[in-house]
Enzyme design. Sequence first.
Site, PDB file in Angstrom:
ATOM      1  N   HIS A  42       4.446  -2.307 -12.398  1.00  0.00           N
ATOM      2  CA  HIS A  42       4.672  -1.007 -12.258  1.00  0.00           C
ATOM      3  C   HIS A  42       3.053  -0.251 -11.910  1.00  0.00           C
ATOM      4  CE1 HIS A  42       6.748   3.167 -12.933  1.00  0.00           C
ATOM      5  NE2 HIS A  42       6.046   3.228 -12.076  1.00  0.00           N
ATOM      6  N   TRP A  59      12.845   2.811 -11.213  1.00  0.00           N
ATOM      7  CA  TRP A  59      11.820   2.407 -12.507  1.00  0.00           C
ATOM      8  C   TRP A  59      12.710   2.620 -13.745  1.00  0.00           C
ATOM      9  CZ3 TRP A  59       8.482  -0.934 -11.442  1.00  0.00           C
ATOM     10  CH2 TRP A  59       7.846  -1.062 -10.452  1.00  0.00           C
ATOM     11  N   CYS A 106      13.030   1.566   0.409  1.00  0.00           N
ATOM     12  CA  CYS A 106      11.775   1.169   1.278  1.00  0.00           C
ATOM     13  C   CYS A 106      11.709  -0.234   1.516  1.00  0.00           C
ATOM     14  CB  CYS A 106      10.843   1.852   0.559  1.00  0.00           C
ATOM     15  SG  CYS A 106       9.236   1.303   0.859  1.00  0.00           S
ATOM     16  N   ARG A 122       0.958  -1.225   0.103  1.00  0.00           N
ATOM     17  CA  ARG A 122       0.054  -0.086  -0.012  1.00  0.00           C
ATOM     18  C   ARG A 122       0.949   1.234  -0.068  1.00  0.00           C
ATOM     19  NH1 ARG A 122      -2.624  -1.280   5.975  1.00  0.00           N
ATOM     20  NH2 ARG A 122      -0.567  -0.843   7.145  1.00  0.00           N
ATOM     21  N   THR A 181       3.212   3.945   0.921  1.00  0.00           N
ATOM     22  CA  THR A 181       4.257   4.042   2.157  1.00  0.00           C
ATOM     23  C   THR A 181       4.657   5.584   2.006  1.00  0.00           C
ATOM     24  OG1 THR A 181       5.939   3.476   0.194  1.00  0.00           O
ATOM     25  CG2 THR A 181       5.004   1.535   1.558  1.00  0.00           C
ATOM     26  N   CYS A 211       8.370  -1.833   0.153  1.00  0.00           N
ATOM     27  CA  CYS A 211       8.515  -1.687  -1.372  1.00  0.00           C
ATOM     28  C   CYS A 211       9.467  -2.779  -1.888  1.00  0.00           C
ATOM     29  CB  CYS A 211       8.673  -0.508  -1.765  1.00  0.00           C
ATOM     30  SG  CYS A 211       7.863   0.756  -1.052  1.00  0.00           S
TER      31      CYS A 211
END
Length: 423
Positions: A210, A144, A349, A131, A133, A352
């Site tokens: 993504h 990415w 993170c 979710r 963060t 993540c």
Amino acid sequence: QGYCSPSGPIEATNCAYETIEGLNSELFPAVHDLVSHPFFKYYKVDLYRECPFWKDDSGMCMNRACAVQEADDSEIPDKWRAGALSKVHLPDAEEAEGMAGCYFRNDDFCATDDDASPGGQYVDLTLNPERYTGYAGGSAHDIWKAIYQENCFGLSEASIADAKAGRGRSVAPPSFGMGAMGDDMQRAGLAPAETCEEKKLYYRVISGLHASIATSICANWLDRETGTWVPNLDCFIWRLAKFPERLGNVYFNAVLLLRAVARAAPYFHAYDIAITPPSLRSEEGTPRGAVDYDTRASFDKVLALAERADISSSFEERAFFTDPDAPIVMEQFKNHFRNVSRIMDCVGCDKCRMWGKLQVSGFGTALKILFALDEKDLNPEANPDLLRRTEVVALFNTLHRVAETLHSVAGFRDMWAERIAAD
Ligand code: FAD
């Protein structure tokens, strides 16, 4: 490069939206139940591996929402530890050099940690939902970008040498911005019209991942006033609804995962998911209501849905890796995918990173089932240990992530209709 045809079976997926949505109304609750069972909810992952590509502590997310809650050690079935101890294989220096943060076997697209790896922690995935963060900005963009830049296949002499030596090639340094360039594919260095099937496959898996992560963020957004997690329609509109291609790639991933599950279903029906040690199992089998029985029933239900899914026209795995150069392209594909799992060690993170690693491993397992294994390999009697628990857990939790995303998309559609009606 002249070795792949420019159009082909992937486009047909666009016709599969309704089929997938219809299926998802049964699939999501079924796979949601499956991943709550102990065999599927405990996952071992090493969150403390160093980023092998660049040094950047500035992107570390210190929010509480970025933290991962580890599982209580007493909850982990002894069977996994005992089995793992007998299988521990510490790589020697030469092997370790080629691995740099990612352990894999020859046919793996990437396997990260498993019950037998020396480091790592067990996490209870149900306690760590994917979710919002707060992890964002330059560091997240750089990751990415680096992942999209792995989509770089070709038959130059250097890349052939790399493929033969089992090396990945390009990892972008983190010094770039995600500017306001045109469409997603161009930004990722892809010209849609001249792109080969394998490149498109890679791109769609990553873009779909993504988009699925972005949907989880928007569906579970932190309302700072109430401290609760709520859907944020505007977030969904700006990140996803305005980019139908991104959502299309989530549907594509759903089809790819379901094809893989269906292909390996006979293997999974025979897969040992019992957590009770054999010495404690009754001769009559596991009684109804016991953990192992319930897990088996839940697993068989998900497998049956994948087997029943009418998606054969949406994705035809035999259309990939068919050219004379296929073995080289396949090696490149695997190396790039392995690099993606290494890039995950650079995500600043923890939560993540955990979900990123798990899902890359889940897609890696699906790709392995579709492209690297034949019917003989998938024979459960001849090859019961073909897939490790970590791969099975990653595959079905990745399917769960995608199914939940599609479920959220349906919810956002209803919210949008209500907003329009109210205006
Ligand atoms: P980003 O999502 O960072 O995207 C960067 C750029 O990529 C965009 O500007 C766009 O040009 C392009 N792009 C965006 N989506 C697509 C797509 N689907 N296909 C092709 N191109 C696209 N944040 C959380 O809150 N919770 C998490 O669990 C979480 N997990 C993450 C896992 C990983 C592996 C990574 C790298 C990041 C994660 N993040 C997570 C951060 C999150 O993905 C975003 O980076 C962050 O929310 C900032 O979003 P953004 O809108 O600035 O653009």
